[in-house]
Motif scaffolding. Structure first.
Motif, PDB file in Angstrom:
ATOM      1  N   TRP A   1       0.833  -1.199   0.000  1.00  7.51           N
ATOM      2  CA  TRP A   1       0.000   0.000   0.000  1.00  7.51           C
ATOM      3  C   TRP A   1       0.873   1.256   0.000  1.00  7.51           C
ATOM      4  O   TRP A   1       0.594   2.210  -0.717  1.00  7.51           O
ATOM      5  N   MET A   2       1.926   1.249   0.815  1.00  8.18           N
ATOM      6  CA  MET A   2       2.817   2.402   0.901  1.00  8.18           C
ATOM      7  C   MET A   2       3.457   2.704  -0.460  1.00  8.18           C
ATOM      8  O   MET A   2       3.539   3.864  -0.872  1.00  8.18           O
ATOM      9  N   ALA A   3       3.893   1.669  -1.152  1.00  5.84           N
ATOM     10  CA  ALA A   3       4.511   1.861  -2.467  1.00  5.84           C
ATOM     11  C   ALA A   3       3.491   2.425  -3.453  1.00  5.84           C
ATOM     12  O   ALA A   3       3.782   3.373  -4.187  1.00  5.84           O
ATOM     13  N   GLN A   4       2.287   1.853  -3.461  1.00 10.74           N
ATOM     14  CA  GLN A   4       1.246   2.334  -4.367  1.00 10.74           C
ATOM     15  C   GLN A   4       0.837   3.760  -4.027  1.00 10.74           C
ATOM     16  O   GLN A   4       0.657   4.599  -4.904  1.00 10.74           O
ATOM     17  N   ARG A   5       0.700   4.049  -2.740  1.00  9.28           N
ATOM     18  CA  ARG A   5       0.300   5.396  -2.318  1.00  9.28           C
ATOM     19  C   ARG A   5       1.357   6.426  -2.714  1.00  9.28           C
ATOM     20  O   ARG A   5       1.028   7.528  -3.162  1.00  9.28           O
ATOM     21  N   SER A   6       2.621   6.071  -2.554  1.00 10.03           N
ATOM     22  CA  SER A   6       3.707   6.975  -2.953  1.00 10.03           C
ATOM     23  C   SER A   6       3.655   7.262  -4.451  1.00 10.03           C
ATOM     24  O   SER A   6       3.839   8.408  -4.878  1.00 10.03           O
ATOM     25  N   ARG A   7       3.381   6.220  -5.261  1.00  9.34           N
ATOM     26  CA  ARG A   7       3.260   6.431  -6.708  1.00  9.34           C
ATOM     27  C   ARG A   7       2.055   7.324  -7.024  1.00  9.34           C
ATOM     28  O   ARG A   7       2.148   8.213  -7.875  1.00  9.34           O
ATOM     29  N   THR A   8       0.943   7.103  -6.333  1.00  5.65           N
ATOM     30  CA  THR A   8      -0.256   7.912  -6.552  1.00  5.65           C
ATOM     31  C   THR A   8       0.008   9.375  -6.217  1.00  5.65           C
ATOM     32  O   THR A   8      -0.348  10.282  -6.986  1.00  5.65           O
ATOM     33  N   LEU A   9       0.648   9.632  -5.070  1.00  7.86           N
ATOM     34  CA  LEU A   9       0.926  11.006  -4.662  1.00  7.86           C
ATOM     35  C   LEU A   9       1.902  11.690  -5.619  1.00  7.86           C
ATOM     36  O   LEU A   9       1.753  12.870  -5.936  1.00  7.86           O
ATOM     37  N   ALA A  10       2.890  10.942  -6.094  1.00  6.72           N
ATOM     38  CA  ALA A  10       3.850  11.510  -7.054  1.00  6.72           C
ATOM     39  C   ALA A  10       3.143  11.868  -8.366  1.00  6.72           C
ATOM     40  O   ALA A  10       3.397  12.926  -8.942  1.00  6.72           O
ATOM     41  N   ALA A  11       2.240  11.002  -8.815  1.00  7.67           N
ATOM     42  CA  ALA A  11       1.486  11.299 -10.040  1.00  7.67           C
ATOM     43  C   ALA A  11       0.599  12.518  -9.843  1.00  7.67           C
ATOM     44  O   ALA A  11       0.476  13.364 -10.742  1.00  7.67           O
ATOM     45  N   ARG A  12      -0.010  12.646  -8.673  1.00 11.96           N
ATOM     46  CA  ARG A  12      -0.843  13.819  -8.394  1.00 11.96           C
ATOM     47  C   ARG A  12      -0.012  15.089  -8.381  1.00 11.96           C
ATOM     48  O   ARG A  12      -0.453  16.133  -8.864  1.00 11.96           O
ATOM     49  N   ASP A  13       1.188  15.011  -7.809  1.00 14.50           N
ATOM     50  CA  ASP A  13       2.075  16.182  -7.801  1.00 14.50           C
ATOM     51  C   ASP A  13       2.376  16.641  -9.223  1.00 14.50           C
ATOM     52  O   ASP A  13       2.311  17.832  -9.533  1.00 14.50           O
ATOM     53  N   MET A  14       2.706  15.693 -10.091  1.00 18.45           N
ATOM     54  CA  MET A  14       3.011  16.059 -11.480  1.00 18.45           C
ATOM     55  C   MET A  14       1.773  16.613 -12.175  1.00 18.45           C
ATOM     56  O   MET A  14       1.863  17.567 -12.943  1.00 18.45           O
ATOM     57  N   ASP A  15       0.612  16.039 -11.906  1.00 16.86           N
ATOM     58  CA  ASP A  15      -0.616  16.557 -12.496  1.00 16.86           C
ATOM     59  C   ASP A  15      -0.869  17.989 -12.026  1.00 16.86           C
ATOM     60  O   ASP A  15      -1.260  18.843 -12.822  1.00 16.86           O
ATOM     61  N   ASP A  16      -0.627  18.244 -10.734  1.00 17.03           N
ATOM     62  CA  ASP A  16      -0.789  19.603 -10.213  1.00 17.03           C
ATOM     63  C   ASP A  16       0.140  20.585 -10.921  1.00 17.03           C
ATOM     64  O   ASP A  16      -0.253  21.716 -11.232  1.00 17.03           O
TER      65      ASP A  16
END
Length: 143
Positions: free
Chosen positions: A65-80
């Protein structure tokens, strides 16, 4: 037939989550969620809740979950960031074609300072990357 419930539920919070074990197969046939851990993403810390110890399966699910969540947050940062670029373009168009003198007076100094700050950071970071590339491309001289 209803979908099977997951074994774990992660209640997201700033910098991590509370981890619950999901139990839908109990005598009362009701859904129970028992907190088993607290997760901190930035530090990678996994703290068992209370006196419990975590099984290897628990730890594996939490780390996944931690690995997936980190990828999700990184993708959101780039989208922002991509959205911010779009907003800058829209702001330029607004300033050129629609803004009144009063509106421009209200935002010009703040916008110029923010853009100057961003430009300074981007130029410095770009220079750092170029220096790294140059150093990695240089071959050591033989004496």
């Amino acid at each position: 037939m209803p979908a099977a419930l997951p074994d774990y539920y992660f209640r997201v919070r700033d910098n991590g989550a509370f981890v619950f074990r999901v139990d839908g197969e109990n005598r009362q046939r009701r859904l129970d969620m028992e907190q088993i851990a607290v997760v901190k993403l930035r530090s990678g810390e996994i703290r068992p809740h209370g006196d419990r110890s975590l099984s290897p399966e628990d730890l594996s699910a939490i780390r996944d979950w931690m690995a997936q969540r980190s990828r999700t947050l990184a993708a959101r940062d780039m989208d922002d960031i991509h959205r911010a670029i779009d907003h800058l373009n829209l702001t330029a168009h607004w300033a050129q074609s629609k803004a009144s003198d009063e509106q421009l007076e209200e935002i010009t100094d703040q916008m110029l300072l923010a853009m100057h700050d961003l430009r300074s950071v981007l130029v410095r970071k770009k220079a750092d990357r170029l220096v790294k590339v140059q150093r990695s491309n240089q071959k050591p001289e033989r004496p």
